[in-house]
Design an enzyme around this catalytic site. Structure first.
Site, PDB file in Angstrom:
ATOM      1  N   SER A  92     -15.993  38.950 119.199  1.00  0.00           N
ATOM      2  CA  SER A  92     -16.519  37.898 118.325  1.00  0.00           C
ATOM      3  C   SER A  92     -17.501  37.014 119.097  1.00  0.00           C
ATOM      4  O   SER A  92     -17.610  37.125 120.323  1.00  0.00           O
ATOM      5  CB  SER A  92     -15.357  37.063 117.780  1.00  0.00           C
ATOM      6  OG  SER A  92     -14.546  36.635 118.831  1.00  0.00           O
ATOM      7  N   ASP A 145      -3.686  34.482 121.017  1.00  0.00           N
ATOM      8  CA  ASP A 145      -4.508  35.393 120.213  1.00  0.00           C
ATOM      9  C   ASP A 145      -3.995  36.827 120.355  1.00  0.00           C
ATOM     10  O   ASP A 145      -4.772  37.768 120.517  1.00  0.00           O
ATOM     11  CB  ASP A 145      -5.971  35.283 120.654  1.00  0.00           C
ATOM     12  CG  ASP A 145      -6.929  35.912 119.631  1.00  0.00           C
ATOM     13  OD1 ASP A 145      -6.515  36.090 118.464  1.00  0.00           O
ATOM     14  OD2 ASP A 145      -8.073  36.223 120.001  1.00  0.00           O
TER      15      ASP A 145
HETATM   16  N1  LIG Z   1     -11.099  46.061 129.713  1.00  0.00           N
HETATM   17  C1  LIG Z   1     -11.446  46.763 128.646  1.00  0.00           C
HETATM   18  N2  LIG Z   1     -11.451  48.113 128.683  1.00  0.00           N
HETATM   19  C2  LIG Z   1     -11.786  48.832 127.582  1.00  0.00           C
HETATM   20  N3  LIG Z   1     -12.111  48.292 126.400  1.00  0.00           N
HETATM   21  C3  LIG Z   1     -12.131  46.951 126.296  1.00  0.00           C
HETATM   22  C4  LIG Z   1     -11.817  46.115 127.409  1.00  0.00           C
HETATM   23  N4  LIG Z   1     -11.900  44.826 127.025  1.00  0.00           N
HETATM   24  C5  LIG Z   1     -12.252  44.860 125.724  1.00  0.00           C
HETATM   25  N5  LIG Z   1     -12.403  46.125 125.273  1.00  0.00           N
HETATM   26  C6  LIG Z   1     -12.762  46.539 123.906  1.00  0.00           C
HETATM   27  O1  LIG Z   1     -13.598  45.555 123.345  1.00  0.00           O
HETATM   28  C7  LIG Z   1     -12.992  44.958 122.178  1.00  0.00           C
HETATM   29  C8  LIG Z   1     -13.397  43.502 122.093  1.00  0.00           C
HETATM   30  O2  LIG Z   1     -13.012  42.843 123.300  1.00  0.00           O
HETATM   31  P1  LIG Z   1     -12.367  41.404 123.300  1.00  0.00           P
HETATM   32  O3  LIG Z   1     -11.219  41.386 122.348  1.00  0.00           O
HETATM   33  O4  LIG Z   1     -12.035  41.037 124.692  1.00  0.00           O
HETATM   34  O5  LIG Z   1     -13.586  40.522 122.749  1.00  0.00           O
HETATM   35  P2  LIG Z   1     -13.497  39.152 121.969  1.00  0.00           P
HETATM   36  O6  LIG Z   1     -14.844  38.638 121.684  1.00  0.00           O
HETATM   37  O7  LIG Z   1     -12.603  38.253 122.730  1.00  0.00           O
HETATM   38  O8  LIG Z   1     -12.839  39.637 120.625  1.00  0.00           O
HETATM   39  P3  LIG Z   1     -11.945  38.832 119.592  1.00  0.00           P
HETATM   40  O9  LIG Z   1     -12.311  37.402 119.706  1.00  0.00           O
HETATM   41  O10 LIG Z   1     -12.287  39.451 118.284  1.00  0.00           O
HETATM   42  O11 LIG Z   1     -10.548  39.099 120.035  1.00  0.00           O
HETATM   43  C9  LIG Z   1     -11.493  45.229 122.351  1.00  0.00           C
HETATM   44  O12 LIG Z   1     -10.781  45.267 121.138  1.00  0.00           O
HETATM   45  C10 LIG Z   1     -11.503  46.603 123.022  1.00  0.00           C
HETATM   46  O13 LIG Z   1     -11.698  47.619 122.031  1.00  0.00           O
END
Ligand SMILES: Nc1ncnc2c1ncn2[C@@H]1O[C@H](COP(=O)(O)OP(=O)(O)OP(=O)(O)O)[C@@H](O)[C@H]1O
Length: 518
Positions: free
Chosen positions: A101, A247
């Site tokens: 996001s 979260d």
């Molecule tokens: N270390 C990792 N290795 C492999 N895939 C990853 C990793 N970190 C994140 N991802 C992939 O990227 C997606 C989004 O990452 P993340 O949840 O950290 O982002 P975000 O912006 O914090 O998302 P949200 O706020 O929607 O939870 C994860 O659901 C996963 O599919």
């Protein structure tokens, strides 16, 4: 010419080509970098990543040496992911893993020679990145928390180098279901196209093929139970450090594959540390969880304790066991239903231990939800040996109670009979087994105490059972446990409830409730 005379010039030629390729690659890796020597012209034109197949092959043999750092060759970024740029110690490929996001994108990358996932956060959300870094530093020394290796910046973005995982728990379940569906269609020789999920089936097919997530009857398999336990271990670790995740959802549980699959908690961006003996963050806490996975008090008052994570855990366990169902319904209605406590646990009723645990975790009163360490000792996570040992101890505890002497524990135990047995227990056991049982003593077929005694006696005297009865009840512990669990699915959890009310503190039962060992 002798072969040796031919090899010497070839060797020197090879060395020159190798040095040339190394220079080429290090220039390319700085391409586009806003922090590095920017605006270098891309002059690699031959392949998608600017190197010919021949060059790619020879590169795969060695590592690049950059400013004293050892970097893995580009070929380690799978499937033509070599396009990208270098920022400090980090090489970020253009190969996107997923989007998060607020403009967050996750890429494949290499950090100090190690394959990583690069989480690129928009710098204007720097506050979030800073929190994420702090929380990762504080918490990553645990096998169920995602490791972080470093952070780099350029003008627009913050780049977090994280342990690279195979997929999220959400991806794993969806792909597994899709793969199973594909197999069913293939078996039916259907030519209909199967809808494709965003993660390519091929890349996860190896995992889902070798790891059954469900047993026959929809019970979680040992693989799934381990993944769920990993999540709880991760939470227990965070909570011990005073960190509330806030979260927790299937997309933030990442999966790695080693000898076995493991689950790790990620996305600590909005997690907060509770200082000292604070147990809650109160109104002023910033950040909010994801819609559909937050506890009612988180939605209504922003009031956040470790218990909000336990509520989300309840939703995640439900989602995992049911294969993507949610206890509060479809996406759009979830938050409203959470606030109204309009919950439907029917889809997990076939796993009574899960139903018991999840209903406790989803208790609208945060004070009544179990802690992460309590969850770890819940029967949901017991193996067959522990389950049988508990039933045996329960039998020994009630066997000598005097019916006439108004025993509270015995009364409580017998009161669960209609739910735990559902009639007379001999009706669910093969006549050959009943005959065998009847040789030794008389049993009352509507009594829980007597059913527990049968289980206890046959377990203790398993070796003396005739071969046909051994074959019928299966091997100890798994087969034997399953024999009774299939016939009396609610027996264990009902007996557990009685024992936890009446005998929790007794020495013999402490091991079933104690969290100290975790
Ligand atoms: N270390 C990792 N290795 C492999 N895939 C990853 C990793 N970190 C994140 N991802 C992939 O990227 C997606 C989004 O990452 P993340 O949840 O950290 O982002 P975000 O912006 O914090 O998302 P949200 O706020 O929607 O939870 C994860 O659901 C996963 O599919």
């Amino acid at each position: 010419m002798s072969p040796l005379r031919l090899l010497v010039p070839l060797f020197f030629l090879g060395a020159i080509v190798t040095v040339f390729i190394k220079m080429f690659s290090s220039r390319g890796s700085d391409f586009n970098s806003k922090s590095g020597p920017s605006k270098k012209k891309r002059n690699r034109k031959s392949g998608k990543d600017g190197i010919t197949n021949g060059q790619r092959d020879s590169q795969s043999e060695f590592e690049l040496i950059e400013g004293g750092q050892m970097l893995l060759g580009f070929n380690n970024l799978l499937n033509g992911a070599a396009d990208g740029r270098k920022i400090g110690k980090l090489f970020v490929s253009n190969k996107e893993i997923a989007k998060g996001s607020n403009g967050t994108v996750v890429f494949e990358g290499v950090y100090e020679g190690r394959a990583v996932a690069v989480k690129r956060l928009v710098r204007s959300h720097h506050e979030v990145a800073f929190k994420e870094i702090q929380n990762l530093i504080a918490s990553d020394q645990h096998s169920n928390i995602i490791r972080w290796y470093g952070v780099e910046y350029d003008r627009d973005f913050v780049y977090l180098s994280l342990e690279r995982c195979t997929c999220s728990l959400d991806d794993l379940i969806k792909t597994y279901l899709e793969f199973s569906m594909k197999k069913v269609l293939e078996n039916n020789e259907s030519t209909e196209a199967v809808s494709t999920y965003k993660i390519s089936l091929d890349s996860l097919e190896g995992i889902v093929k070798g790891n059954n997530l469900w047993k026959v009857g929809g019970h979680p398999s040992p693989v799934m139970l381990k993944l769920m336990r990993d999540v709880v271990y991760g939470l227990a670790h965070l909570h011990n450090l005073g960190i509330v995740h806030r979260d927790l959802k299937p997309q933030n549980v990442l999966i790695t594959r080693g000898m076995t699959l493991s689950a790790k908690l990620s996305d600590m961006g909005i997690s907060k540390r509770l200082s000292g003996d604070m147990s809650s963050l109160g109104h002023l806490a910033t950040g909010c969880g994801s819609s559909g996975w937050q506890a009612p008090e988180q939605l209504l008052q922003g009031h956040q304790t470790r218990a909000v994570d336990m509520f989300s855990l309840g939703c995640v366990l439900f989602y995992t066991i049911t294969g993507c169902k949610h206890p509060f319904g479809d996406d759009l209605e979830r938050d409203v239903n959470i606030v109204k406590n309009k919950v439907d646990l029917f889809p997990v009723e076939h796993v009574p231990e899960a139903s018991d645990l999840i209903s406790r975790l989803l208790n609208p009163n945060p004070g009544l939800r179990p802690s992460a360490t309590e969850v770890l000792v819940h029967p949901m996570f017991w193996n067959s040996e522990m389950r049988l040992s508990f039933l045996r101890d329960a039998s020994d505890r009630v066997e000598l109670e005097n019916r006439e002497a108004d025993s509270q524990i015995l009364k409580a135990m017998e009161s669960i009979a209609p739910v735990a047995i559902g009639g007379k227990w001999d009706e669910k056991i093969e006549p050959i087994f009943i005959t065998n049982i009847g040789r030794y003593r008389r049993y009352k077929y509507d009594s829980i105490r007597d059913l527990l005694r049968v289980i206890r006696n046959k377990l203790n005297h398993y070796r003396e059972l005739p071969p046909e009865i051994q074959e019928l009840v299966g091997t100890v512990p798994e087969g034997f446990d399953e024999y009774f669990a299939v016939r009396f699915p609610k027996l264990l959890i009902e007996v557990y409830r009685v024992i936890s009310l009446h005998c929790k503190e007794e020495e013999v039962f402490r091991k079933y409730f104690e969290c100290n060992s975790i």
